[in-house]
Write an enzyme that holds these catalytic residues in place. Structure first.
Site, PDB file in Angstrom:
ATOM      1  N   GLU A 199       4.659  -4.220  -6.298  1.00 40.77           N
ATOM      2  CA  GLU A 199       5.339  -3.618  -5.729  1.00 40.77           C
ATOM      3  C   GLU A 199       7.207  -3.347  -5.643  1.00 40.77           C
ATOM      4  O   GLU A 199       7.952  -3.006  -6.134  1.00 40.77           O
ATOM      5  CB  GLU A 199       5.622  -3.836  -4.207  1.00 40.77           C
ATOM      6  CG  GLU A 199       5.682  -2.768  -2.880  1.00 40.77           C
ATOM      7  CD  GLU A 199       5.172  -1.053  -3.005  1.00 40.77           C
ATOM      8  OE1 GLU A 199       3.781  -0.893  -3.818  1.00 40.77           O
ATOM      9  OE2 GLU A 199       5.755  -0.971  -2.713  1.00 40.77           O
ATOM     10  N   HIS A 214       5.174   1.715 -10.771  1.00 39.50           N
ATOM     11  CA  HIS A 214       4.185   0.899 -11.010  1.00 39.50           C
ATOM     12  C   HIS A 214       3.452   0.531 -12.443  1.00 39.50           C
ATOM     13  O   HIS A 214       3.206  -0.113 -12.997  1.00 39.50           O
ATOM     14  CB  HIS A 214       2.648   2.034 -10.158  1.00 39.50           C
ATOM     15  CG  HIS A 214       3.223   0.811  -8.723  1.00 39.50           C
ATOM     16  ND1 HIS A 214       3.297  -0.810  -8.620  1.00 39.50           N
ATOM     17  CD2 HIS A 214       3.649   1.621  -7.773  1.00 39.50           C
ATOM     18  CE1 HIS A 214       3.345  -0.555  -6.778  1.00 39.50           C
ATOM     19  NE2 HIS A 214       3.056   0.489  -6.341  1.00 39.50           N
ATOM     20  N   HIS A 223       8.448   5.625  -7.691  1.00 34.36           N
ATOM     21  CA  HIS A 223       8.068   4.822  -7.723  1.00 34.36           C
ATOM     22  C   HIS A 223       6.362   4.498  -8.097  1.00 34.36           C
ATOM     23  O   HIS A 223       6.710   3.469  -8.217  1.00 34.36           O
ATOM     24  CB  HIS A 223       7.257   4.312  -5.703  1.00 34.36           C
ATOM     25  CG  HIS A 223       6.855   3.726  -4.863  1.00 34.36           C
ATOM     26  ND1 HIS A 223       7.298   3.083  -5.089  1.00 34.36           N
ATOM     27  CD2 HIS A 223       5.160   3.294  -5.318  1.00 34.36           C
ATOM     28  CE1 HIS A 223       6.853   1.801  -4.266  1.00 34.36           C
ATOM     29  NE2 HIS A 223       5.669   2.180  -4.256  1.00 34.36           N
ATOM     30  N   GLU A 224       6.139   5.283  -8.486  1.00 30.92           N
ATOM     31  CA  GLU A 224       4.760   4.939  -9.061  1.00 30.92           C
ATOM     32  C   GLU A 224       4.789   5.002 -10.427  1.00 30.92           C
ATOM     33  O   GLU A 224       3.822   4.530 -10.665  1.00 30.92           O
ATOM     34  CB  GLU A 224       4.066   6.104  -8.358  1.00 30.92           C
ATOM     35  CG  GLU A 224       3.773   6.607  -7.264  1.00 30.92           C
ATOM     36  CD  GLU A 224       2.725   6.214  -6.653  1.00 30.92           C
ATOM     37  OE1 GLU A 224       2.583   4.372  -7.336  1.00 30.92           O
ATOM     38  OE2 GLU A 224       3.001   5.494  -5.235  1.00 30.92           O
TER      39      GLU A 224
HETATM   40 MG    MG Z   1       3.737   1.428  -3.729  1.00 30.23          MG
END
Ligand code: MG
Length: 492
Positions: free
Chosen positions: A290, A264, A260-261
């Site tokens: 997101e 980003h 997830h990170e």
């Molecule tokens: Mg996030």
């Protein structure tokens, strides 16, 4: 580039340097800061935030901005720079300094009250602060101005151009399908296995994480991965992107959360060099951001190809997983079951949690319900949409940090990201006909290239809505998300 554009970008450098230093100090605060060094850090951050605000509304900045605005032959690049910077300047000028200070003070008092309320499981300690927070949010909206609904002004801070009506339409279209999918999927769940929770050797886990960074083409010469209690991505600069992870006993959690990170981080690292050190740099909105993190977390991180490669690497750390197959493992981590806590919820029920927060924010701001009655309405909605009752307010309306920090109008961006991630995937599958093969082969470069080309490289050049239409040839459409949830969680 014209002289007036150059002048504006030169003035912009001070503002950018101050902001990126704030981010760096915030990263340091979460990752490195000694436990008793917080007081001076708070002072540093306070001073730098004031300087950054002053830089944004300084006469130098305004003059340079107005000069470019008056220019007859503005290029499309100039217009984009004016749009992005103009939003920031206008918002900073519209909010009186007294209100900003009041909000900053309330945020730290409210945070402390929220912590105490959680420790004592007593919402009444936090309620008066939350009431003020909503009051100041309403005042903020009044100062910023809005079209149809004051909530539009709050949403727009995080998601440019997104309206209350957009959010109502999104939640109207997912409410019933998601509730039904969650009910059906629960019947198909494997027996909840204890094998998912076990502490593992950290050094070995870290090695796996470093390999994931390589597989996803995260540039570790212009970014790094560290450990901290709250996984995050701090985009100090496109050439300095810091992500963090945490190692907890829930085995798969740190891998998905690192993916997830990284998602980003990839967005920030792949913004066109043309936009670096200009206002166009950086992700365009929280929802689009997101969508990128969720893409790597849920589409890559729940794929068979990914675990074909990574499950064998987990087995030496967790010998009890020795006999488990990749198919069994994927079924286990794709467990759908309503839980009272948003951050622990599965991909299907997550958005119902968001919807509950959106509905409650609106109801409070509209004056339909009182903050003191929030625990009651929270429970009512949890029962209605998720079929569960939080056993107390810590598990209920005291769980999120957002309201405690004074952030109102932010939650819907999570759902926007979840919807867009599958919409982007749908378009990507049309463009990359070997998409499934790429997933199986852990060959992510063409996938990343698509995201870079359609999304990352543009930074904030297009508004979020324009960007979606350009990439997908249609407006945001929740159907791809709903269909993907049915396919993943209802097919046996
Ligand atoms: Mg996030």
């Amino acid at each position: 580039m014209g002289q007036k554009t150059k002048n504006l970008l030169e003035v912009y450098q001070d503002y950018q340097a101050l902001n990126s230093t704030i981010y760096l100090l915030e990263w340091d605060q979460q990752v490195m800061l000694p436990p008793k060094s917080g007081n001076y850090r708070a002072k540093q951050l306070g001073i730098l935030s004031r300087l950054s605000h002053e830089a944004l509304i300084s006469s130098n900045m305004l003059n340079a901005y107005e000069q470019l605005e008056k220019e007859q032959n503005k290029t499309s690049d100039d217009l984009a720079i004016l749009r992005v910077l103009g939003r920031k300047i206008r918002n900073a000028r519209k909010i009186p300094v007294a209100l900003s200070e009041q909000k900053a003070r309330l945020s730290s008092e409210s945070h402390a009250a929220w912590q105490e309320a959680r420790e004592k499981n007593d919402f009444s300690i936090f309620a008066p602060f939350l009431e003020k927070t909503f009051k100041l949010a309403k005042q903020t909206a009044d100062y910023l101005g809005y079209g149809n609904h004051f909530y539009d002004a709050l949403l727009d801070i995080y998601e440019e151009g997104c309206t209350t009506q957009d959010c109502i339409a999104i939640f109207d279209s997912i409410r019933v399908p998601l509730t039904n999918i969650a009910k059906e999927a629960e019947k198909l769940n494997p027996k909840k296995a204890d094998m998912l929770e076990k502490p593992g050797d950290k050094t070995l886990q870290k090695e796996i994480h470093l390999e994931m960074l390589k597989d996803l083409h995260f540039n570790t010469e212009r970014g790094r991965l560290d450990e901290c209690a709250h996984p995050m991505c701090m985009d100090i600069h496109p050439h300095d992107v810091r992500i963090t992870t945490r190692f907890i006993p829930l085995i798969y959690s740190s891998y998905l959360s690192t993916l997830h990170e990284i998602g980003h981080g990839l967005y920030e690292q792949n913004i066109s060099s043309k936009w670096v050190d200009t206002p166009i740099s950086g992700g365009v909105s929280l929802g689009i951001h997101e969508s990128q993190s969720r893409f790597w977390e849920n589409i890559i991180g729940r794929s068979k190809g990914f675990w074909n490669k990574y499950l064998p690497k987990l087995k030496p750390i967790y010998p009890h997983l020795q006999d488990i197959s990749v198919d069994e493992w994927i079924k286990l981590i794709n467990y759908v079951s309503p839980t009272p806590i948003r951050t622990e919820s599965d991909e299907v029920t997550y958005n119902l949690h968001i919807m509950i927060r959106f509905e409650l924010e609106l109801a409070i701001l509209n004056g339909d319900i009182n903050v003191k009655d929030l625990p009651h309405y929270w429970k009512e909605k949890m029962e209605k949409y998720l079929g569960i009752t939080p056993k107390n307010d810590v598990e209920g309306c005291l769980q999120d940090i957002h309201w405690a920090e004074g952030i109102i109008g932010y939650f819907p961006t999570y759902t926007i990201g979840n919807i867009l991630c599958y919409q982007f995937k749908n378009k990507m599958e049309q463009d990359l006909t070997n998409f499934n093969q790429l997933l199986d082969d852990v060959e992510y470069k063409p996938i990343l290239n698509w995201l870079v080309d359609k999304i990352h490289t543009h930074g904030q050049y297009y508004s979020p809505k324009e960007l979606v239409e350009l990439a997908c040839k249609e407006k945001m459409n929740p159907i791809y998300f709903i269909e993907a949830m049915k396919k993943r969680y209802l097919s046996t």
